[in-house]
Write a protein that holds these residues in place. Structure first.
Motif, mmCIF file in Angstrom:
data_model
loop_
_atom_site.group_PDB
_atom_site.id
_atom_site.type_symbol
_atom_site.label_atom_id
_atom_site.label_comp_id
_atom_site.label_asym_id
_atom_site.label_seq_id
_atom_site.Cartn_x
_atom_site.Cartn_y
_atom_site.Cartn_z
ATOM 1 N N ASP A 1 0.772 -1.310 -0.340
ATOM 2 C CA ASP A 1 0.624 0.000 -0.383
ATOM 3 C C ASP A 1 0.725 1.704 0.027
ATOM 4 O O ASP A 1 0.765 2.568 -0.889
ATOM 5 C CB ASP A 1 -1.116 -0.211 1.178
ATOM 6 N N GLU A 2 2.119 1.685 0.542
ATOM 7 C CA GLU A 2 2.853 2.687 0.540
ATOM 8 C C GLU A 2 3.193 2.915 -0.824
ATOM 9 O O GLU A 2 3.488 3.860 -0.812
ATOM 10 C CB GLU A 2 4.517 2.098 2.055
ATOM 11 N N GLU B 1 0.220 4.433 -2.382
ATOM 12 C CA GLU B 1 0.432 5.680 -2.291
ATOM 13 C C GLU B 1 0.997 6.428 -2.805
ATOM 14 O O GLU B 1 1.347 7.571 -3.638
ATOM 15 C CB GLU B 1 0.532 5.806 -0.701
ATOM 16 N N GLY C 1 -5.359 13.526 5.530
ATOM 17 C CA GLY C 1 -4.772 12.179 6.144
ATOM 18 C C GLY C 1 -5.618 11.577 5.370
ATOM 19 O O GLY C 1 -5.967 11.124 4.154
ATOM 20 N N LYS C 2 -6.989 10.168 5.685
ATOM 21 C CA LYS C 2 -8.625 10.130 5.324
ATOM 22 C C LYS C 2 -9.030 10.899 4.983
ATOM 23 O O LYS C 2 -9.808 9.781 4.630
ATOM 24 C CB LYS C 2 -8.261 8.859 6.089
ATOM 25 N N ASP D 1 -2.036 15.740 10.700
ATOM 26 C CA ASP D 1 -1.922 15.316 8.865
ATOM 27 C C ASP D 1 -1.900 16.622 8.115
ATOM 28 O O ASP D 1 -2.008 17.308 8.315
ATOM 29 C CB ASP D 1 -2.758 14.941 8.453
ATOM 30 N N ARG E 1 -5.937 5.486 2.430
ATOM 31 C CA ARG E 1 -5.245 5.578 3.531
ATOM 32 C C ARG E 1 -6.488 4.808 4.300
ATOM 33 O O ARG E 1 -6.155 4.556 5.372
ATOM 34 C CB ARG E 1 -5.304 6.862 3.822
ATOM 35 N N GLN E 2 -8.132 5.067 4.655
ATOM 36 C CA GLN E 2 -9.088 4.340 5.529
ATOM 37 C C GLN E 2 -8.924 3.028 5.292
ATOM 38 O O GLN E 2 -8.733 2.101 6.455
ATOM 39 C CB GLN E 2 -10.105 5.200 4.529
ATOM 40 N N LYS F 1 -5.921 1.443 5.078
ATOM 41 C CA LYS F 1 -4.907 1.184 6.181
ATOM 42 C C LYS F 1 -4.772 1.209 7.345
ATOM 43 O O LYS F 1 -5.034 0.510 8.289
ATOM 44 C CB LYS F 1 -3.723 2.513 5.528
ATOM 45 N N GLN F 2 -6.033 2.330 8.155
ATOM 46 C CA GLN F 2 -5.753 2.552 8.936
ATOM 47 C C GLN F 2 -7.212 1.741 9.665
ATOM 48 O O GLN F 2 -6.950 1.012 10.512
ATOM 49 C CB GLN F 2 -6.715 3.363 9.315
#
Length: 883
Positions: free
Chosen positions: A361-362, A365, A594-595, A633, A651-652, A654-655
């Motif tokens: 995922d990184e 992004e 952020g998300k 953020d 990001r959502q 991933k969180q």
């Protein structure tokens, strides 16, 4: 005009063709056979003849009259009596009655029956002729349509035959070209082998003495042989085109790339005809246009967690239809837009002969932001204002110092006289523009101060001259050193009698903060926020340090920045304070933080004025995000909404994965701990606050209060008022609800009353921490608890030049007492805390007003009461604690 044959007209009219030929002859129209054509004029002439003759001939010139008219006359008498009213004598001697003759004449016409029938026959015949002509026109249109359809069918059949013949010729040419190419390659390979064998035999027979070696015989390449041969004419050109067709078919079959030969690069396509034939003839004597690669091209295909068929085909540089074929062979019926999981995509890539690489995922992004980073880094660097963070211990005068600089009164509105939010301001002074971040000084706001240090250029450490170095002072020094930013010490409150600046300098030197007078690198400035002494020296020190740092940023370009604070406003939605670090943020830009993502609908400065743009080092309040981002953020302006949505959703996910893994680990850890040490008591807490920074500070502080016997666990947290779902969650999790500068709505209060949930309101953070610590440690000493005794709703506001704003209220709950403290609530969020200035019923001053009654309330030192606000009346009572 359209023409038809005699036979067609006879068929349309419904009579024999011979009879129609006789009628045409009688009408004087020449027609020799039924196949002769007649025009519309001739048809009209025939119709006129038929109307005149009506199928009968005249026998005599004298004809009887067609109609007879008879006239009759009758005469009758009308007797008129004498007038009445005369006497009998006079009536006897009067003249006789008068008689009037009346003549009536009658006229009647009789028409011959044959004439009537003749007229009706003529009308009927005209109608039949008209219908015949209409039917004839329809028949003619049908015949023409049938002819056109037959022609189209014949043309389509011819085209199909031509395409079939062309396809057969192409297949035959491709087959012959493939055979010729295979034969040519075999001959070249045989020639090379013969040359190698001859050379090897020659080297074996060569004597050991040095002799002149004979030149080695090499096989001529195919291109040279082709050039040496004379022109092969039409057949040679045809074979050359067949060779090229064979290469194209081999490319499709083997999925190998073809490369244009060096000699033919950059040439344009010629027009068909003579130029094309000349080019083909020249190409037959030149090098072949394409070269087959020696090995298949293998790609490293990055595969994320989910990928569509179209994206997978694009990464392998093949058509999507090829991928769909492979998936169909594997038993999967998919479309071009269908999503595949990582395992399936890896199987497809391996089946196609490429190398799959799992993509994290990184990495995704980073790929999404790579193009945006290029846009952010480009541009001319310009000087920007410094971002200054003010740090220090509680009540050392940080906000008061900033108040004097920006000539405002922020500290007076803070609960308990302390700052509990991060404030961002930019001040235009005579010395230049400076952006300030005012961070809280209490221990609970460690994370908030750390965020402030991360985005700052210069840190001002405020230390009270009468108090010295305190725990939060040391903590601020650590944050400044960790952020590697220069430090300026402002020794405040030098106007007090008990001030001792030298002791402050001595204590700071023990923390490795050495002044310049002592040979260090830290500037010390003695100031007084009350009198304003030393403020100009402090501003000079800030701008001097900024000049040394040479602060620059890109001004023209997409904006990047950081979230200073965020909150949820019921009227405006998510509100975020953004500090722009580079680029320019414009109204209407699409941003992601952020998300959360969204379009900037409006921007305001720290004074609430609407602005359109914000450059580097300028803090602004932004509306339009999809939610409240986490404080700290990053903020980034992106090119379009699609890219922003992809980054936010990534990001959502991933969180969400991280949170689920943490919950699972916590449950396992809790289970093993209870098995080893016995069951541990847990205090579940739900935290709701007015801003995101306060939520983080409360969560961190409450978790730190846990002991070995009692664990404090934050079940849920959020920004905004306490709603019914929070109360229901507290019921299911057996938790207490803590509201920091927020209140519960009607639904939440109803659930709390019904279920007996412990819901507490606070406005000062260390009171929460102290209460939790005392409850956990068993210190059951009496405490001061606030109890709400009344709630009134503002229905209207009346303005008076002498008394100010008077709120016309209806008491909803409890009672309103004049001498008790109050709070003003707007959307269940505390906006003011103070006391009542007046309480009236009609024109009379009263001490209390009970529920269900109207009253007029004047709030002391506050004139911003609006319709719809709520005034909460409470009293502080001392009660004994019980577990």
């Amino acid at each position: 005009m359209s023409e038809v044959t005699v036979a067609q007209l006879a068929n349309v009219v419904g009579i024999p063709a011979d009879l129609l030929m006789e009628q045409l002859a009688d009408a004087g129209i020449q027609a020799k056979s039924p196949e002769d054509r007649i025009s519309d004029d001739e048809k009209a002439k025939l119709l006129l003849h038929l109307r005149e003759s009506h199928g009968k001939k005249k026998t005599s010139t004298v004809t009887a009259p067609s109609k007879v008219t008879l006239r009759r006359k009758t005469v009758s008498e009308l007797r008129q009596p004498t007038s009445s009213g005369r006497s009998t004598l006079s009536r006897a001697s009067a003249a006789p009655a008068k008689t009037v003759s009346v003549e009536v004449r009658k006229k009647r016409t009789y028409v011959k029956r044959t004439n009537v029938e003749s007229d009706e026959s003529k009308v009927k015949q005209a109608e039949e002729a008209r219908r015949a002509l209409d039917d004839q026109a329809k028949e003619r249109a049908a015949i023409e349509a049938e002819v056109e359809a037959r022609k189209a069918a014949e043309a389509a059949k011819r085209q199909e035959q031509e395409e079939a013949e062309k396809k057969a010729e192409e297949e035959e040419a491709a087959k012959l070209a493939a055979e010729a190419e295979a034969k040519r390659l075999a001959e070249e390979e045989a020639a090379r082998e013969a040359a190698k064998e001859a050379k090897r035999q020659e080297e074996l027979l060569k004597p050991e003495t040095a002799a002149e070696p004979e030149p080695a015989v090499e096989a001529k390449p195919a291109a040279a042989e082709a050039k040496a041969e004379p022109s092969r004419g039409k057949k040679g050109r045809k074979d050359s085109r067949r060779d090229e067709k064979g290469f194209s078919d081999d490319k499709k079959a083997d999925r190998k790339e073809l490369h244009v030969a060096e000699g033919l690069r950059g040439k344009r396509k010629r027009k068909p005809g003579k130029q094309r034939r000349a080019a083909a003839a020249a190409a037959s004597d030149a090098q072949h246009g394409f070269q087959r690669p020696t090995t298949p091209v293998v790609h490293e295909v990055k595969i994320p967690e989910n990928i569509t068929v179209a994206d997978l085909a694009q990464r392998m540089t093949i058509k999507a239809a090829e991928v769909i074929k492979v998936l169909m062979k594997m038993g999967m019926m998919v479309t071009i837009n269908q999503t595949l999981d990582r395992d399936t995509a890896i199987l497809v890539v391996e089946e196609m002969g490429h190398v799959p690489v799992a993509q994290r995922d990184e990495d995704i992004e980073a790929d999404l932001l790579s193009e945006e980073d290029d846009a952010h880094t480009q541009g001319e660097q310009v000087n920007r204002p410094p971002v200054v963070t003010i740090m220090g211990h509680v009540d050392h005068g940080k906000t008061s110092l900033l108040d004097y600089i920006r000539t405002s009164r922020v500290a007076a509105g803070e609960a308990g006289g302390i700052t509990q939010h991060i404030g961002a301001y930019h001040v235009d002074t005579d010395k230049g523009t400076v952006s300030f971040l005012d961070t809280p000084g209490h221990a609970a706001f460690t994370a908030m101060r750390a965020r402030g240090a991360k985005v700052t250029d210069i840190v001002i450490l405020v230390v009270a001259a009468d108090d010295g170095v305190m725990p939060q002072t040391k903590e601020a020094i650590q944050h400044a050193k960790a952020a590697e930013v220069p430090l300026i010490v402002a020794i405040n409150k030098i106007d007090k009698e008990e001030a001792n600046p030298d002791r402050v300098i001595q204590e700071l030197s023990q923390e490795e903060v050495i002044p310049e007078d002592w040979g260090g690198d830290t500037m010390f400035v003695r100031v007084s926020a009350k009198t304003g002494a030393g403020i100009d020296d402090l501003l000079d020190a800030i701008l001097l340090q900024a000049e040394v740092l040479e602060l620059q940023a890109v001004e023209d370009g997409p904006a990047t920045g950081s979230i200073v604070e965020s909150s949820l406003d019921k009227g405006r939605g998510p509100v975020a304070t953004v500090l722009v670090q580079s680029g320019t943020l414009n109204r209407g830009d699409m941003i992601v933080s952020g998300k959360e993502f969204g379009r900037v609908r409006a921007m305001f400065d720290e004074a609430g004025r609407s602005i359109k743009t914000a450059g580097p080092s300028i803090p602004v309040v932004v509306l339009g995000l999809s939610g409240t981002p986490e404080a700290g953020d990053d903020v980034r302006a992106v090119s379009d909404e699609r890219r922003a949505r992809e980054i936010a959703e990534l990001r959502q996910d991933k969180q969400r994965s991280t949170r689920l893994a943490a919950q699972k680990a916590a449950k396992l850890d809790e289970m093993f701990t209870q098995m080893e040490e016995g069951e541990t008591q847990t205090l579940n807490v739900i935290v709701k606050a007015d801003v995101q920074g306060s939520v983080e500070a409360l969560k961190e502080s409450l978790v730190k209060t846990s002991t070995d016997e009692v664990k404090v666990r934050v079940v849920a947290s959020g920004v905004g008022g306490i709603n019914e779902s929070d109360a229901n969650l507290a019921v299911t999790s057996n938790a207490i609800i803590i509201g920091f500068n927020v209140r519960g709505d009607a639904g939440a209060r109803r659930v709390v009353e019904e279920q007996g949930i412990d819901m507490r309101y606070y406005s000062i953070i260390y009171e929460i921490i102290d209460d939790v610590k005392k409850a956990i440690s068993g210190m059951l000493s009496p405490e001061i608890r606030e109890e709400i005794i009344g709630l009134a709703e503002v229905r209207d506001v009346f303005r008076n030049s002498k008394l100010g704003a008077i709120a016309g209220c209806m008491v909803l709950e409890g009672m309103v007492k004049r001498n008790n403290p109050i709070r003003v609530l707007r959307d269940n969020v505390v906006i003011y805390e103070g006391s009542l200035e007046s309480l009236r019923r009609f024109k009379d001053d009263v001490n209390e007003v009970k529920s269900g009654m109207e009253c007029g309330i004047g709030v002391k030192n506050y004139n911003d009461v609006q319709s719809g606000d709520q005034i909460e009346v409470f009293e502080r009572t001392e009660i004994a604690r019980t577990v």
